[in-house]
Design a protein around this motif. Structure first.
Motif, PDB file in Angstrom:
ATOM      1  N   ALA A  70       0.839  -1.207   0.000  1.00  0.00           N
ATOM      2  CA  ALA A  70       0.000   0.000   0.000  1.00  0.00           C
ATOM      3  C   ALA A  70       0.872   1.255   0.000  1.00  0.00           C
ATOM      4  O   ALA A  70       0.578   2.224  -0.711  1.00  0.00           O
ATOM      5  CB  ALA A  70      -0.935  -0.006   1.203  1.00  0.00           C
ATOM      6  N   VAL A  71       1.940   1.249   0.780  1.00  0.00           N
ATOM      7  CA  VAL A  71       2.853   2.403   0.816  1.00  0.00           C
ATOM      8  C   VAL A  71       3.499   2.588  -0.557  1.00  0.00           C
ATOM      9  O   VAL A  71       3.581   3.708  -1.075  1.00  0.00           O
ATOM     10  CB  VAL A  71       3.920   2.219   1.914  1.00  0.00           C
ATOM     11  N   ALA A  72       3.944   1.491  -1.157  1.00  0.00           N
ATOM     12  CA  ALA A  72       4.564   1.579  -2.484  1.00  0.00           C
ATOM     13  C   ALA A  72       3.564   2.094  -3.513  1.00  0.00           C
ATOM     14  O   ALA A  72       3.910   2.922  -4.368  1.00  0.00           O
ATOM     15  CB  ALA A  72       5.104   0.215  -2.906  1.00  0.00           C
ATOM     16  N   THR A  73       2.337   1.645  -3.428  1.00  0.00           N
ATOM     17  CA  THR A  73       1.299   2.106  -4.359  1.00  0.00           C
ATOM     18  C   THR A  73       1.025   3.594  -4.170  1.00  0.00           C
ATOM     19  O   THR A  73       0.907   4.339  -5.151  1.00  0.00           O
ATOM     20  CB  THR A  73       0.008   1.288  -4.166  1.00  0.00           C
ATOM     21  N   ARG A  74       0.942   4.042  -2.914  1.00  0.00           N
ATOM     22  CA  ARG A  74       0.720   5.467  -2.656  1.00  0.00           C
ATOM     23  C   ARG A  74       1.869   6.310  -3.192  1.00  0.00           C
ATOM     24  O   ARG A  74       1.655   7.365  -3.793  1.00  0.00           O
ATOM     25  CB  ARG A  74       0.524   5.722  -1.165  1.00  0.00           C
ATOM     26  N   ARG A  75       3.100   5.850  -2.974  1.00  0.00           N
ATOM     27  CA  ARG A  75       4.261   6.588  -3.476  1.00  0.00           C
ATOM     28  C   ARG A  75       4.240   6.666  -4.997  1.00  0.00           C
ATOM     29  O   ARG A  75       4.515   7.709  -5.584  1.00  0.00           O
ATOM     30  CB  ARG A  75       5.554   5.936  -3.006  1.00  0.00           C
ATOM     31  N   HIS A  76       3.939   5.541  -5.628  1.00  0.00           N
ATOM     32  CA  HIS A  76       3.907   5.515  -7.090  1.00  0.00           C
ATOM     33  C   HIS A  76       2.795   6.422  -7.621  1.00  0.00           C
ATOM     34  O   HIS A  76       2.996   7.152  -8.594  1.00  0.00           O
ATOM     35  CB  HIS A  76       3.719   4.082  -7.593  1.00  0.00           C
ATOM     36  N   THR A  77       1.651   6.389  -6.982  1.00  0.00           N
ATOM     37  CA  THR A  77       0.536   7.242  -7.393  1.00  0.00           C
ATOM     38  C   THR A  77       0.899   8.711  -7.225  1.00  0.00           C
ATOM     39  O   THR A  77       0.606   9.537  -8.101  1.00  0.00           O
ATOM     40  CB  THR A  77      -0.728   6.903  -6.576  1.00  0.00           C
ATOM     41  N   ALA A  78       1.553   9.041  -6.126  1.00  0.00           N
ATOM     42  CA  ALA A  78       1.985  10.428  -5.902  1.00  0.00           C
ATOM     43  C   ALA A  78       3.016  10.841  -6.953  1.00  0.00           C
ATOM     44  O   ALA A  78       2.981  11.968  -7.460  1.00  0.00           O
ATOM     45  CB  ALA A  78       2.559  10.589  -4.498  1.00  0.00           C
ATOM     46  N   TRP A  79       3.911   9.935  -7.292  1.00  0.00           N
ATOM     47  CA  TRP A  79       4.924  10.220  -8.312  1.00  0.00           C
ATOM     48  C   TRP A  79       4.256  10.459  -9.665  1.00  0.00           C
ATOM     49  O   TRP A  79       4.605  11.407 -10.370  1.00  0.00           O
ATOM     50  CB  TRP A  79       5.918   9.063  -8.400  1.00  0.00           C
ATOM     51  N   LEU A  80       3.278   9.605 -10.014  1.00  0.00           N
ATOM     52  CA  LEU A  80       2.561   9.783 -11.275  1.00  0.00           C
ATOM     53  C   LEU A  80       1.810  11.115 -11.305  1.00  0.00           C
ATOM     54  O   LEU A  80       1.821  11.817 -12.322  1.00  0.00           O
ATOM     55  CB  LEU A  80       1.576   8.626 -11.499  1.00  0.00           C
ATOM     56  N   ALA A  81       1.173  11.461 -10.192  1.00  0.00           N
ATOM     57  CA  ALA A  81       0.452  12.736 -10.120  1.00  0.00           C
ATOM     58  C   ALA A  81       1.422  13.904 -10.263  1.00  0.00           C
ATOM     59  O   ALA A  81       1.119  14.895 -10.939  1.00  0.00           O
ATOM     60  CB  ALA A  81      -0.323  12.839  -8.808  1.00  0.00           C
ATOM     61  N   SER A  82       2.584  13.786  -9.651  1.00  0.00           N
ATOM     62  CA  SER A  82       3.602  14.833  -9.753  1.00  0.00           C
ATOM     63  C   SER A  82       4.064  14.990 -11.204  1.00  0.00           C
ATOM     64  O   SER A  82       4.193  16.110 -11.703  1.00  0.00           O
ATOM     65  CB  SER A  82       4.784  14.485  -8.851  1.00  0.00           C
ATOM     66  N   ARG A  83       4.316  13.871 -11.866  1.00  0.00           N
ATOM     67  CA  ARG A  83       4.726  13.914 -13.268  1.00  0.00           C
ATOM     68  C   ARG A  83       3.632  14.535 -14.135  1.00  0.00           C
ATOM     69  O   ARG A  83       3.917  15.299 -15.050  1.00  0.00           O
ATOM     70  CB  ARG A  83       5.056  12.506 -13.786  1.00  0.00           C
ATOM     71  N   GLU A  84       2.386  14.210 -13.831  1.00  0.00           N
ATOM     72  CA  GLU A  84       1.260  14.776 -14.585  1.00  0.00           C
ATOM     73  C   GLU A  84       1.195  16.290 -14.394  1.00  0.00           C
ATOM     74  O   GLU A  84       1.024  17.040 -15.354  1.00  0.00           O
ATOM     75  CB  GLU A  84      -0.047  14.120 -14.134  1.00  0.00           C
ATOM     76  N   ARG A  85       1.353  16.731 -13.134  1.00  0.00           N
ATOM     77  CA  ARG A  85       1.341  18.178 -12.869  1.00  0.00           C
ATOM     78  C   ARG A  85       2.492  18.870 -13.580  1.00  0.00           C
ATOM     79  O   ARG A  85       2.324  19.955 -14.142  1.00  0.00           O
ATOM     80  CB  ARG A  85       1.407  18.442 -11.364  1.00  0.00           C
ATOM     81  N   GLU A  86       3.683  18.256 -13.552  1.00  0.00           N
ATOM     82  CA  GLU A  86       4.833  18.843 -14.241  1.00  0.00           C
ATOM     83  C   GLU A  86       4.577  18.943 -15.740  1.00  0.00           C
ATOM     84  O   GLU A  86       4.917  19.958 -16.363  1.00  0.00           O
ATOM     85  CB  GLU A  86       6.085  18.000 -13.986  1.00  0.00           C
ATOM     86  N   GLY A  87       3.976  17.904 -16.309  1.00  0.00           N
ATOM     87  CA  GLY A  87       3.658  17.928 -17.735  1.00  0.00           C
ATOM     88  C   GLY A  87       2.643  19.004 -18.072  1.00  0.00           C
ATOM     89  O   GLY A  87       2.780  19.709 -19.086  1.00  0.00           O
ATOM     90  N   GLN A  88       1.635  19.152 -17.238  1.00  0.00           N
ATOM     91  CA  GLN A  88       0.633  20.190 -17.465  1.00  0.00           C
ATOM     92  C   GLN A  88       1.257  21.579 -17.359  1.00  0.00           C
ATOM     93  O   GLN A  88       0.954  22.469 -18.162  1.00  0.00           O
ATOM     94  CB  GLN A  88      -0.521  20.047 -16.466  1.00  0.00           C
ATOM     95  N   GLU A  89       2.131  21.749 -16.381  1.00  0.00           N
ATOM     96  CA  GLU A  89       2.806  23.050 -16.214  1.00  0.00           C
ATOM     97  C   GLU A  89       3.708  23.341 -17.414  1.00  0.00           C
ATOM     98  O   GLU A  89       3.732  24.465 -17.923  1.00  0.00           O
ATOM     99  CB  GLU A  89       3.616  23.068 -14.913  1.00  0.00           C
ATOM    100  N   ARG A  90       4.436  22.338 -17.869  1.00  0.00           N
ATOM    101  CA  ARG A  90       5.301  22.514 -19.041  1.00  0.00           C
ATOM    102  C   ARG A  90       4.459  22.874 -20.271  1.00  0.00           C
ATOM    103  O   ARG A  90       4.795  23.783 -21.023  1.00  0.00           O
ATOM    104  CB  ARG A  90       6.107  21.240 -19.295  1.00  0.00           C
ATOM    105  N   ASP A  91       3.343  22.169 -20.456  1.00  0.00           N
ATOM    106  CA  ASP A  91       2.461  22.471 -21.591  1.00  0.00           C
ATOM    107  C   ASP A  91       1.895  23.886 -21.494  1.00  0.00           C
ATOM    108  O   ASP A  91       1.789  24.595 -22.495  1.00  0.00           O
ATOM    109  CB  ASP A  91       1.316  21.454 -21.665  1.00  0.00           C
ATOM    110  N   ARG A  92       1.534  24.298 -20.284  1.00  0.00           N
ATOM    111  CA  ARG A  92       0.999  25.650 -20.083  1.00  0.00           C
ATOM    112  C   ARG A  92       2.064  26.699 -20.418  1.00  0.00           C
ATOM    113  O   ARG A  92       1.784  27.687 -21.112  1.00  0.00           O
ATOM    114  CB  ARG A  92       0.514  25.825 -18.639  1.00  0.00           C
ATOM    115  N   ARG A  93       3.300  26.476 -19.954  1.00  0.00           N
ATOM    116  CA  ARG A  93       4.382  27.424 -20.246  1.00  0.00           C
ATOM    117  C   ARG A  93       4.655  27.497 -21.747  1.00  0.00           C
ATOM    118  O   ARG A  93       4.864  28.576 -22.300  1.00  0.00           O
ATOM    119  CB  ARG A  93       5.663  27.026 -19.514  1.00  0.00           C
TER     120      ARG A  93
END
Length: 137
Positions: free
Chosen positions: A56-79
């Motif tokens: 469960a901890v590994a899944t939460r970390r991976h999900t948080a990492w994926l969400a972070s990557r998604e936010r970074e991609g959205q920010e890059r696209d916005r810029r």
């Protein structure tokens, strides 16, 4: 002997063959097996709980990492979209007169570009408007 007299039998000495035979015929082995099974079941349940928590901890970390990557991609696209909007705004205003006034904006766009292609695009546009008429055309 008297009619109601109790017959007492001496207990066999501990560790003798008679004691072992009596113990094996008593409920003692079943009780020991039940305790052993309970201990093993508890250990297995605790191991499963630890493994599930770790997963469960590994899944939460991976999900948080994926969400972070998604936010970074959205920010890059916005810029990048903002950069492109700024660049097209400048290019639409180039008409040959007072193009030099847009130079600082093009220089800033070249510096703000996060990839060499966009930086080169802004630089080449700046060079086109600053180059003397007929020099490179």
């Amino acid at each position: 002997m008297a009619a109601g007299a109790a017959v007492t039998q001496a207990a066999p000495a501990l560790g003798t063959a008679e004691w072992l035979a009596e113990f094996l015929l008593s409920p003692g082995p079943a009780a020991l097996a039940a305790v052993l099974a309970a201990v093993l079941g508890l250990a297995a349940a605790q191991a499963r709980i630890r493994a599930d928590r770790a997963a469960a901890v590994a899944t939460r970390r991976h999900t948080a990492w994926l969400a972070s990557r998604e936010r970074e991609g959205q920010e890059r696209d916005r810029r990048r979209a903002q950069w492109w909007e700024s660049y097209t705004w400048v290019v639409e205003r180039l008409d040959g007169t007072e193009d030099e006034a847009l130079g600082p904006v093009l220089k800033a766009l070249a510096a703000a570009a996060d990839d060499p292609v966009r930086s080169a695009l802004a630089t080449v546009t700046w060079e086109q408007i600053t180059e003397p008429e007929g020099a490179g055309r």
